[in-house]
Design an enzyme around this catalytic site. Structure first.
Site, PDB file in Angstrom:
ATOM      1  CB  SER A   1      -0.883   0.006   1.255  1.00 54.99           C
ATOM      2  OG  SER A   1      -1.482   1.270   1.461  1.00 54.99           O
TER       3      SER A   1
ATOM      4  CE1 TYR B   1      -3.010  -1.867   5.941  1.00 52.83           C
ATOM      5  CE2 TYR B   1      -2.673   0.362   5.113  1.00 52.83           C
ATOM      6  CZ  TYR B   1      -3.067  -0.953   4.911  1.00 52.83           C
ATOM      7  OH  TYR B   1      -3.496  -1.341   3.663  1.00 52.83           O
TER       8      TYR B   1
END
Length: 311
Positions: A161, A187
């Site tokens: 990501s 994350y």
């Protein structure tokens, strides 16, 4: 040392997964898609199945997986879509999946994950996003290495990501035992780990004909955002991030990395919008952070990951 020529393709941010495989025949090839029952996972599985691949949906919720498999078979006419239980934060579940796999594996799509969750920990005390997004997939890939090597020219797809730009892997405190827990830093760290895995897996396994690349699928509204408030999603939409893709568009880069002949013999790289990306430029949210492709950090992460799995 020469810089490898970047991979370019005829596709872009609006390309769908089905368009990527339109002219491909994957008959006889076997794929595993983690998190294959929803979001970009199910669209990845749809594209692979439509091109004739045998696809196993590796999912936590097998009932949802069976529903997805039935829908995919009806849509593609491919009845070689299987469902197998896999809970990435449970090493026993990962080990069982590996034990039950038989024969070669041509494509492993490490797609499942959690995003910006509240602080949660595994039974070992590991931070949940790092455990699920990286360690579970690391255990799965290393366990399936013989099956991947047996395929000859296997591909591993490591779904990362742009959030990896938020944080390197903080080796001194991976599990937030000393620093305050921050869901986005956690994350981001796990997504950096996904890129580093592609770098080191390629270095270690290229001689086995196993090629691993990482990718940014794009901003897609799926249940991955279940921990994010509507207010924060609205802010993300109005900020610097790219416009949201459909799940079919979001799956396209995963499918490209898994199948395209343009990536034969290519590994350790980072893709977005169906193209190989360059290094991140300050002030942007595209490209890869230098720390995410640092070979020393990649080797260190591999060693640390092995130590985790040894208990």
């Amino acid at each position: 040392m020469t810089t490898p020529t970047p991979v370019t393709t005829p596709y872009d941010s609006e390309t769908t997964a089905l368009e990527v495989v339109r002219d491909l025949d994957l008959t006889g090839r076997r794929a595993v898609v983690t998190g294959g029952a929803s979001g970009i996972g199910v669209e990845t599985a749809r594209a692979l199945a439509s091109a004739g691949a045998d696809v196993t949906l590796a999912v936590r919720n097998t009932e949802a997986g069976q529903r997805a498999a039935a829908d995919l078979t009806a849509a593609t006419g491919n009845d070689r879509i299987l469902v197998a239980p896999l809970d990435l934060d449970d090493l026993a579940s990962v080990a069982a999946f590996v034990r039950n796999w038989d024969g070669p594996l041509h494509m492993l799509v490490n797609n499942a994950g959690i995003m910006a969750s509240p602080e949660m920990r595994t039974e070992q005390g590991w931070e949940m996003q790092f455990a699920t997004n990286h360690l579970g997939h690391f255990a799965l890939a290393t366990g399936l290495r013989p099956a991947l090597a047996a395929a000859g020219g296997a591909r591993i797809v490591s779904v990362s990501s742009a959030a990896h730009l938020r944080s390197p892997v903080v080796f001194s405190d991976i599990h937030f035992r000393q620093r305050p827990y921050d869901p986005w830093l956690a994350y981001g760290q796990s997504k950096t780990a996904n890129v580093l895995f592609a770098v080191e897996a390629t270095r270690r396994w290229a001689d086995d004909g196993i090629w691993t690349n990482a990718l940014m699928p794009g901003a897609i509204r799926t249940n991955l955002q279940r921990y994010i408030s509507e207010e924060e999603l609205a802010r993300m939409r109005s900020g610097a991030a790219a416009s949201f893709k459909t799940p079919e568009q979001g799956a396209a880069t995963s499918v490209l990395v898994a199948t395209s002949p343009l990536l034969d013999g290519v590994g350790g790289r980072y893709f977005e919008d169906c193209q190989e990306a360059g290094p991140n430029q300050p002030g942007t949210r595209t490209g890869w952070a230098p720390y995410a492709r640092d070979p020393e950090a990649a080797e260190q992460l591999w060693t640390v990951s092995e130590e985790h799995l040894k208990g």
